[in-house]
Design an enzyme around this catalytic site. Structure first.
Site: not given
Ligand code: FPP
Length: 255
Positions: A35, A52, A146
């Site tokens: 997050d 992201h 893994l």
């Molecule tokens: C939450 O942060 C994150 C997500 C919804 C997406 C997570 C995805 C990645 C870290 C990349 C994944 C990689 C692959 C290879 C699939 P948020 O956007 O809710 O952050 P915020 O709470 O600060 O708005």
């Protein structure tokens, strides 16, 4: 400490295992709620998708490190059933991330003996996302290192309601009676039926909630939170989470 371990079935690699961790008690299954990507980007005056993209790089680092440290399964919450509510461009970007990630990283995953798996309803993902995932699952299916388990279009309540429907159908046809329903049977109807329950849940960004992630499976897991946003998460913090885990006493309701 430098040790040699099997890298693939045919090769041996030398990896660095930092001192301080007890390598006989590494959590077998670690689940992560990644997050804070959006806030990380906002703080830098960048669009949310930049967070992201940066977060994807962190996934690579943590997968390598988890594999080096001897974690058996890593479940990453990459897209929830609720994330469809985000702006269209963000959803499209998130759906492209597995394609980019696996496009560049799949050869290394194969080389590292990683098995790619998913939980969630992947049938609803766009074809390019599904194809990339299916190819990765297929090409890593013979690996036995893994387990890299992506939660994609995953929602725990949806998963549990589905399990209830499947079990109810068996009761309806008379295959089983209601009194035969057990916790084990319920677990076997979840996406995670082939996985051990997570030993450790990590959530970044300072939020301390489960957000519909593995509600059943996390019943006895240890939780570890950090204020750090996912794009700033790194190997040292991952080790710290494991170190703290090793210093907790898991009692499973006993004394
Ligand atoms: C939450 O942060 C994150 C997500 C919804 C997406 C997570 C995805 C990645 C870290 C990349 C994944 C990689 C692959 C290879 C699939 P948020 O956007 O809710 O952050 P915020 O709470 O600060 O708005």
């Amino acid at each position: 400490m430098q040790i040699k371990i099997p890298f693939t079935k045919s090769k041996v690699q030398t990896i660095n295992r930092p001192p301080g961790l007890d390598y006989d008690h590494i959590p077998k299954h670690v689940a992560i709620i990644m997050d804070g990507n959006g806030r990380w980007a906002k703080n830098r005056g960048m669009p949310r998708i930049a967070g992201h993209k940066e977060g994807m790089g962190v996934v690579k680092k943590i997968v390598r490190h988890a594999s080096d440290l001897g974690v058996q399964a890593l479940t990453l919450y990459a897209f929830s059933t609720e994330n469809w509510k985000r702006p269209k461009n963000e959803v499209e970007f998130l759906m492209k991330l597995p394609v980019d990630f696996l496009g560049t990283y799949l050869p290394e995953l194969i080389e590292r003996n990683v098995q790619v798996q998913t939980i969630g309803d992947v049938s609803l993902l766009p074809p390019h996302t599904r194809n990339a995932i299916e190819e990765a699952i297929e090409r890593t299916s013979e690996n036995d290192g893994l387990i890299l388990n992506f939660a994609l279009n995953y929602g725990s309540r949806y998963e549990m309601v589905n399990a209830v429907k499947e079990i109810a159908a068996k009761v309806e046809t008379g295959e089983i009676s209601a009194s035969e329903v057990t916790e084990e049977m319920f677990s076997s109807h979840l996406y995670t039926s082939d996985l051990l329950e997570p030993d450790l849940l990590i959530r970044t960004s300072g939020e301390q909630r489960l957000s519909n992630f593995l509600l059943w499976q996390l019943a006895y897991s240890e939780f570890w939170f950090t204020e750090v946003y996912w794009p700033d998460f790194d190997e040292a913090l991952f080790e710290k989470a494991l170190y703290d885990y090793q210093n907790r006493k898991r009692r499973y309701g006993g004394i």
